[in-house]
Design a protein around this motif. Structure first.
Motif, mmCIF file in Angstrom:
data_model
loop_
_atom_site.group_PDB
_atom_site.id
_atom_site.type_symbol
_atom_site.label_atom_id
_atom_site.label_comp_id
_atom_site.label_asym_id
_atom_site.label_seq_id
_atom_site.Cartn_x
_atom_site.Cartn_y
_atom_site.Cartn_z
ATOM 1 N N MET A 19 -3.577 -14.247 15.697
ATOM 2 C CA MET A 19 -4.456 -14.710 16.749
ATOM 3 C C MET A 19 -4.662 -13.614 17.778
ATOM 4 O O MET A 19 -3.718 -12.962 18.191
ATOM 5 C CB MET A 19 -3.825 -15.902 17.454
ATOM 6 C CG MET A 19 -4.255 -17.221 16.911
ATOM 7 S SD MET A 19 -3.704 -18.528 18.006
ATOM 8 C CE MET A 19 -2.581 -19.333 16.919
ATOM 9 N N GLY A 20 -5.901 -13.457 18.215
ATOM 10 C CA GLY A 20 -6.195 -12.477 19.252
ATOM 11 C C GLY A 20 -5.859 -13.026 20.624
ATOM 12 O O GLY A 20 -6.054 -14.212 20.897
ATOM 13 N N ARG A 21 -5.351 -12.170 21.457
ATOM 14 C CA ARG A 21 -5.018 -12.590 22.825
ATOM 15 C C ARG A 21 -5.962 -11.902 23.783
ATOM 16 O O ARG A 21 -6.287 -10.738 23.611
ATOM 17 C CB ARG A 21 -3.579 -12.198 23.154
ATOM 18 C CG ARG A 21 -2.567 -12.880 22.267
ATOM 19 C CD ARG A 21 -1.209 -12.346 22.510
ATOM 20 N NE ARG A 21 -0.552 -13.164 23.508
ATOM 21 C CZ ARG A 21 0.622 -12.890 24.019
ATOM 22 N NH1 ARG A 21 1.284 -11.839 23.634
ATOM 23 N NH2 ARG A 21 1.162 -13.669 24.915
ATOM 24 N N GLU A 22 -6.384 -12.623 24.795
ATOM 25 C CA GLU A 22 -7.227 -12.026 25.820
ATOM 26 C C GLU A 22 -6.361 -11.194 26.750
ATOM 27 O O GLU A 22 -5.231 -11.568 27.067
ATOM 28 C CB GLU A 22 -7.941 -13.109 26.622
ATOM 29 C CG GLU A 22 -9.061 -13.764 25.877
ATOM 30 C CD GLU A 22 -9.862 -14.683 26.777
ATOM 31 O OE1 GLU A 22 -9.382 -15.039 27.865
ATOM 32 O OE2 GLU A 22 -10.971 -15.025 26.381
ATOM 33 N N LYS A 23 -6.917 -10.093 27.192
ATOM 34 C CA LYS A 23 -6.204 -9.238 28.138
ATOM 35 C C LYS A 23 -6.093 -9.946 29.487
ATOM 36 O O LYS A 23 -7.048 -10.576 29.937
ATOM 37 C CB LYS A 23 -6.956 -7.927 28.344
ATOM 38 C CG LYS A 23 -7.032 -7.056 27.130
ATOM 39 C CD LYS A 23 -7.823 -5.807 27.453
ATOM 40 C CE LYS A 23 -7.956 -4.909 26.261
ATOM 41 N NZ LYS A 23 -8.739 -3.710 26.601
ATOM 42 N N VAL A 24 -4.944 -9.819 30.115
ATOM 43 C CA VAL A 24 -4.739 -10.395 31.439
ATOM 44 C C VAL A 24 -5.299 -9.451 32.498
ATOM 45 O O VAL A 24 -5.867 -9.887 33.493
ATOM 46 C CB VAL A 24 -3.238 -10.658 31.689
ATOM 47 C CG1 VAL A 24 -3.006 -11.158 33.099
ATOM 48 C CG2 VAL A 24 -2.699 -11.650 30.677
#
Length: 60
Positions: free
Chosen positions: A1-6
């Motif tokens: 799963m791809g994670r969005e950058k914080v």
């Protein structure tokens, strides 16, 4: 799963908002006012991006 950058770089911020809508100087102004400096890089929290998109941050 791809994670969005914080935290977004200035380049990422421009890409998310639309490079044709926000110039480099304006993106750096946002970063200086609402972001953090890590070494030589300016990073902007994703929450700031979301607030800009929702129109909650108007005066820059």
């Amino acid at each position: 799963m791809g994670r969005e950058k914080v935290l977004l770089s200035v380049k990422d911020l421009r890409e998310e908002l639309g490079e044709d809508l926000i110039g480099r100087d304006t993106a750096y102004k946002i970063a200086r006012q609402l972001g953090i400096k890590l070494g030589r890089r300016w990073l902007v929290p994703r929450e700031v991006l979301e607030q800009i998109k929702r129109g909650q941050i108007k005066k820059l």
